[in-house]
Design a protein around this motif. Structure first.
Motif, mmCIF file in Angstrom:
data_model
loop_
_atom_site.group_PDB
_atom_site.id
_atom_site.type_symbol
_atom_site.label_atom_id
_atom_site.label_comp_id
_atom_site.label_asym_id
_atom_site.label_seq_id
_atom_site.Cartn_x
_atom_site.Cartn_y
_atom_site.Cartn_z
ATOM 1 N N LYS A 437 10.591 2.156 1.181
ATOM 2 C CA LYS A 437 11.997 1.916 1.136
ATOM 3 C C LYS A 437 12.668 3.118 1.497
ATOM 4 N N GLY A 438 13.531 3.468 2.434
ATOM 5 C CA GLY A 438 13.849 4.676 2.499
ATOM 6 C C GLY A 438 12.738 5.694 2.760
ATOM 7 N N ASN A 439 12.727 6.860 2.130
ATOM 8 C CA ASN A 439 11.232 7.639 1.982
ATOM 9 C C ASN A 439 10.574 7.510 0.798
ATOM 10 N N GLU A 440 10.660 6.336 -0.012
ATOM 11 C CA GLU A 440 10.159 6.288 -1.251
ATOM 12 C C GLU A 440 9.032 5.175 -0.929
ATOM 13 N N VAL A 441 7.662 5.557 -1.243
ATOM 14 C CA VAL A 441 6.584 4.750 -1.143
ATOM 15 C C VAL A 441 6.429 3.584 -2.043
ATOM 16 N N LYS A 442 6.663 2.346 -1.816
ATOM 17 C CA LYS A 442 6.717 1.318 -2.766
ATOM 18 C C LYS A 442 5.355 0.482 -2.901
ATOM 19 N N LYS A 443 4.334 0.543 -1.982
ATOM 20 C CA LYS A 443 3.130 -0.233 -2.036
ATOM 21 C C LYS A 443 2.268 0.150 -1.023
ATOM 22 N N VAL A 444 0.900 0.050 -1.590
ATOM 23 C CA VAL A 444 -0.223 0.457 -0.603
ATOM 24 C C VAL A 444 -1.209 -0.543 -0.762
ATOM 25 N N VAL A 445 -1.599 -1.349 0.206
ATOM 26 C CA VAL A 445 -2.488 -2.581 0.365
ATOM 27 C C VAL A 445 -3.528 -2.134 1.524
ATOM 28 N N ILE A 446 -4.737 -2.503 0.890
ATOM 29 C CA ILE A 446 -5.914 -2.422 2.040
ATOM 30 C C ILE A 446 -6.380 -3.989 2.252
ATOM 31 N N ASN A 447 -5.924 -4.090 3.439
ATOM 32 C CA ASN A 447 -6.500 -5.387 4.094
ATOM 33 C C ASN A 447 -7.217 -5.443 5.438
ATOM 34 N N ASP A 448 -7.174 -6.690 6.133
ATOM 35 C CA ASP A 448 -7.632 -6.565 7.363
ATOM 36 C C ASP A 448 -6.562 -6.449 8.404
ATOM 37 N N THR A 449 -5.749 -7.402 8.654
ATOM 38 C CA THR A 449 -4.868 -7.057 9.843
ATOM 39 C C THR A 449 -3.407 -7.262 9.387
ATOM 40 N N TYR A 450 -3.173 -7.585 8.097
ATOM 41 C CA TYR A 450 -1.704 -7.751 7.784
ATOM 42 C C TYR A 450 -1.398 -7.442 6.036
ATOM 43 N N ALA A 451 -0.167 -7.050 5.767
ATOM 44 C CA ALA A 451 -0.093 -7.041 4.442
ATOM 45 C C ALA A 451 1.257 -7.216 3.962
ATOM 46 N N THR A 452 1.536 -7.831 2.813
ATOM 47 C CA THR A 452 2.942 -8.172 2.539
ATOM 48 C C THR A 452 3.268 -7.228 1.208
ATOM 49 N N PHE A 453 4.833 -7.247 1.204
ATOM 50 C CA PHE A 453 5.327 -6.321 0.175
ATOM 51 C C PHE A 453 6.595 -7.273 -0.256
ATOM 52 N N LEU A 454 6.717 -7.492 -1.781
ATOM 53 C CA LEU A 454 7.676 -8.092 -2.187
ATOM 54 C C LEU A 454 8.704 -7.245 -2.895
ATOM 55 N N ASP A 455 9.942 -7.121 -2.510
ATOM 56 C CA ASP A 455 10.908 -6.173 -3.211
ATOM 57 C C ASP A 455 11.836 -6.997 -3.858
ATOM 58 N N GLU A 456 11.984 -6.965 -5.231
ATOM 59 C CA GLU A 456 12.762 -7.729 -6.192
ATOM 60 C C GLU A 456 13.704 -6.927 -6.709
ATOM 61 N N ASN A 457 14.080 -5.812 -6.320
ATOM 62 C CA ASN A 457 14.996 -5.002 -6.805
ATOM 63 C C ASN A 457 16.006 -4.877 -5.590
ATOM 64 N N ILE A 458 16.906 -5.834 -5.264
ATOM 65 C CA ILE A 458 17.694 -5.676 -4.129
ATOM 66 C C ILE A 458 19.199 -5.535 -4.584
ATOM 67 N N ARG A 459 19.894 -4.377 -4.062
ATOM 68 C CA ARG A 459 21.234 -4.385 -4.486
ATOM 69 C C ARG A 459 22.155 -4.488 -3.171
ATOM 70 N N GLN A 460 23.303 -4.616 -3.978
ATOM 71 C CA GLN A 460 24.662 -5.048 -2.817
ATOM 72 C C GLN A 460 24.803 -4.146 -1.701
ATOM 73 N N ASN A 461 24.925 -2.866 -2.011
ATOM 74 C CA ASN A 461 25.085 -1.887 -1.271
ATOM 75 C C ASN A 461 23.972 -1.022 -0.897
ATOM 76 N N ASP A 462 22.748 -1.408 -0.806
ATOM 77 C CA ASP A 462 21.539 -0.744 -0.737
ATOM 78 C C ASP A 462 21.490 -0.664 0.788
ATOM 79 N N LYS A 463 21.410 0.732 1.135
ATOM 80 C CA LYS A 463 21.432 0.905 2.707
ATOM 81 C C LYS A 463 20.192 1.528 3.259
ATOM 82 N N ARG A 464 19.343 1.491 2.367
ATOM 83 C CA ARG A 464 18.021 2.218 2.790
ATOM 84 C C ARG A 464 16.994 1.110 3.622
#
Length: 772
Positions: A437-464
């Motif tokens: 998110k921006g230049n900040e690492v949020k999550k590392v996942v080891i999987n086969d063909t895809y991975a998901t990430f859940l961001d629960e910290n959404i702000r109104q003026n978040d431009k990243r």
């Protein structure tokens, strides 16, 4: 004489009755020698009645003894004592005893007495057979002949140098029980016995053991023997032979089984000998078991076998276990300290191993499909051994990942979590995904063909922006997705509805409704409703603004009511405003019309009041003038008035006295244009009723107003200001009067005004009676 005899008889019977009076003092029960009696000993239950009598007379006693409510003894005696003898007490005699004494119609019972016969009779044990074979059963019967159920029976199987085996049976309705004991391997001489127990006052009382019964066991066959026919030193590749045999009394239903580690290797039926042979391998080392079965009998023999190793398992080695596709892979198979063997290299597969090459070494150029497990096999003297599997992983490079929102659109509602998914088209797993998110690492996942990430910290003026990268063990390294920008949707907050004008609107005029929100992302969907049974949608529009104005051109009385607006956006949350109430009132011109109408009504009421006041005043003035004129003309008219009364004629008016000529003359003079244009005036008069038989005039009580012509001169007004009327008899509301030779008929019409009943008098006819 008879009277004297009756008196004597009554006295005698009274004396006789007094002599047979008795009463029970008490009835007691006891047991001898005590309430606890040893099983087999004698006991006596004694019942005694204590009776008081008025004199000595013969009294018969009916004495009954009960045990647990059941009759056990009864006697009729002239003595108050009864004795119930039990020569040999048994446990069945245990219970609660009481006695009852009846005499001459009176009954008395004792208290309850509990008698406990301790101990039980010795049980009797019998066996169905005294000699049995191994595998058969011994059927036993244990009986307590003098005991009363319910009873508990305990059977014991006694074997030399072992703990007795016991079985318990509860019998609720009989005093004996039957059980079976199986005869097992090793049983030879068996002894059996039994004993019983019963419940007495919540306690278990036991009997002594029964006689012991001896049962002899015979073997149907002897214990089997298990031997190896070949050498005792067995090496892999040698042939190994087993023999298992036994001696049987009878061949029917005999079976011999050879097994290793619960796996049956061979079996025969109705034979005394079993044979089994195989090429020995290292896995053949272990414990073997030979088992002989017939019916329920079985005997076993065990033998431990050790097989020496001919050569160790081969070892498979690979040049590398993880490599890129199109690279070369070399597999080598070897045996430590042993080179004379036949080698083959195979690839493991769920449907069976895939042969690759009969060789010690294998070199090949690999692709991703070559990923898997590989083994090698070595064969010496018919013994085949395989190596442990080696895992080879071949990697294809990862493609550029694609980052998207799971829901589809690149947007998220403020306050809700955002779920992203990073996918790959190609790339050999396992793959390491990293979310930023921006230049900040949020999550590392080891999987086969895809991975998901859940961001629960959404702000109104978040431009990243968001991005993800993927990498595996391929030497090409990592690939990064494009940056994904997310639109944050702000939900609607605080919707409100207003109107211009507010609250009240004139009928026929227009109204502007203003629906606005305090906060919310565009576009916004506005809807305006009027509250009804099923709320009515009046207007809706979607705009990229925080407010809308709806002009309703014309309002009517039906538009009075409560209004509200409903607002939503892509957050899919409906926000309802507070309701407002609008009253549609009368327009200014409508109010003017109503005011004018009200003023007219008020003016009419005032005019009527003034008119009524003037009428009252004029009546008073006219009465005063008539009275003056009457006084002046009294002398000249007395004679005429007297004559008229004598003739029966009637003149209206109490103060109006005038001859016919004058009246005729005045009437003639006032006829013409001036009379026709004269104003209509109402005056209050008193109505007199004319008797149909021309009786004297009687004054009525009803007040009416007569319509008269107002002349230009005062004389006409004075002459007609106050008149008396006479009913014609033609109609209830018609009246007439004569003035000289002129005859007038008027009709009275009723009306209501100013809260008072008024009567309007209308001229009906006017006739000239001069000729008559």
């Amino acid at each position: 004489m008879y009277l004297a005899l009756l008196v004597i008889f009554l006295q005698c019977s009274g004396v006789y009755t007094q002599e047979r009076v008795f009463t029970f003092n008490s009835v007691e029960i006891r047991v001898e020698p005590s309430v606890k009696v040893k099983n087999g000993a004698p006991m006596s239950i004694i019942c005694r009645a204590d009776i008081s009598k008025s004199a000595n007379f013969h009294l018969q006693h009916n004495i009954t003894i009960f045990k647990d409510g059941k009759l056990v003894f009864m006697i009729v005696s002239d003595k108050g004592v009864a004795r119930y003898e039990v020569p040999v007490a048994r446990s069945s005699d245990t219970g609660d005893y009481e006695c009852t004494v009846k005499a001459d119609g009176k009954t008395k019972s004792s208290n309850s007495l509990h008698v406990w016969v301790t101990g039980m009779t010795k049980p009797i044990l019998t066996a169905e057979k005294r000699e049995v074979l191994e595998g058969e059963v011994v059927k036993l019967r244990c009986e307590l002949p003098e005991e009363v159920p319910p009873l508990h029976f305990f059977f014991r199987k006694i074997k030399m140098n072992s703990t007795p085996k016991e079985k318990h049976v509860f019998e609720a309705y009989r005093n004996f029980s039957v059980v079976e004991f199986s005869v097992e391997e090793g049983d030879n001489i068996l002894q059996f016995d039994c004993f019983g127990k019963r419940n007495v006052k919540l306690e278990l009382e036991s009997s002594e053991p029964s006689n012991r019964t001896l049962v002899t066991v015979k073997e149907p066959f002897i214990k089997p023997s298990l031997i190896i026919k070949s050498s005792s030193n067995i090496t892999e590749g040698d042939r190994i032979e087993f023999e298992c045999s036994t001696v049987v009394a009878r061949m029917r239903d005999i079976e011999i089984i050879l097994q290793k580690n619960k796996t049956i290797l061979n079996s025969v039926r109705d034979e005394k000998l079993l044979k089994y042979s195989a090429v020995a391998t290292l896995e053949d080392s272990g414990e073997y078991l030979c088992k002989v079965e017939q019916g329920r009998a079985s005997k076993t023999t065990k033998l431990n076998v050790v097989v020496a190793e001919l050569f160790p398992k081969p070892i498979l080695s690979a040049s590398m276990s993880k490599l890129d596709e199109n690279k070369e892979l070399t597999l080598s198979c070897s045996i430590s300290g042993f080179r004379k063997a036949n080698f083959s290299i195979l690839r493991r597969n769920s449907n069976g191993d895939i042969w690759l090459k009969n060789s010690r070494n294998l070199t090949m150029r690999v692709n991703v499909n070559d990923t898997g497990s590989y083994i090698c096999k070595a064969e010496v003297k018919g013994i085949v051994k395989e190596s442990k599997p080696v895992r080879i992983s071949v990697y294809a490079p990862v493609s550029k990942p694609t980052l998207s929102v799971v829901s589809g659109l690149p947007e998220v509602v403020l306050g809700k979590p955002l779920q992203l998914i990073c996918r790959l088209m190609t790339g050999t797993p396992p793959i390491t995904f990293t979310f930023y998110k921006g230049n900040e690492v949020k999550k590392v996942v080891i999987n086969d063909t895809y991975a998901t990430f859940l961001d629960e910290n959404i702000r109104q003026n978040d431009k990243r922006g968001y991005k993800c990268d993927a990498r595996n063990n391929h030497s090409s390294g990592m690939k990064t997705s494009n940056i994904l920008n997310i639109t944050v949707i702000v939900p609607i907050r605080n919707a409100s509805l207003g109107s211009i004008p507010y609250g009240e609107v004139e009928d026929g005029s227009g109204t502007a409704f203003l629906c606005s929100v305090e906060e919310g992302s565009w576009p916004i969907h506005f809807r305006i409703f009027k509250k009804t049974d099923h709320d009515t949608l009046l207007y809706e529009k979607t705009e990229s603004t925080d407010r809308i104005v709806w002009h309703k051109e014309t309002m009517s009385r039906q538009d009075t009511g409560t209004y509200y607006c409903m607002v939503s956006n892509r957050a899919k949350v409906n926000v309802k405003s507070h309701p407002i109430t609008i009253n549609v009132i009368l327009a200014s011109w409508q109010k003017g019309v109503i005011a004018a109408f009200v003023l007219i009504l008020i003016a009419g009421a005032i005019t009527l009041t003034v008119w009524w006041f003037l009428c009252k005043k004029k009546k008073a003035k006219g009465s005063s003038m008539e009275m003056s004129r009457s006084a002046l003309a009294t002398n000249s008219t007395n004679e005429k008035l007297a004559r008229q009364h004598n003739d029966g004629d009637y003149y209206s008016g109490s103060g109006y006295i005038e001859d016919g000529e004058n009246h005729m003359k005045s009437t003639d003079e006032n006829k013409g244009p001036d009379l026709e244009s004269a104003e209509v005036e109402y005056t209050e008069v008193e109505v007199s009723t004319l008797d149909p038989h021309r009786a004297p005039v009687q004054k009525g009580t009803e007040t009416v107003y007569s319509e008269i012509r107002k002349a230009n001169n005062d004389s006409m007004e004075n002459r007609h200001s106050n008149l008396h009327w006479t009913a014609t008899g033609q109609s209830p509301h018609e009246y007439s009067y004569w003035s000289g030779f002129q005859y007038y008929v008027y009709r009275m019409v009723s009306l209501k005004a100013c809260g008072t009943d008024w009567y309007l008098v209308v001229l009906v006819t006017e006739e000239n009676t001069r000729a008559s």
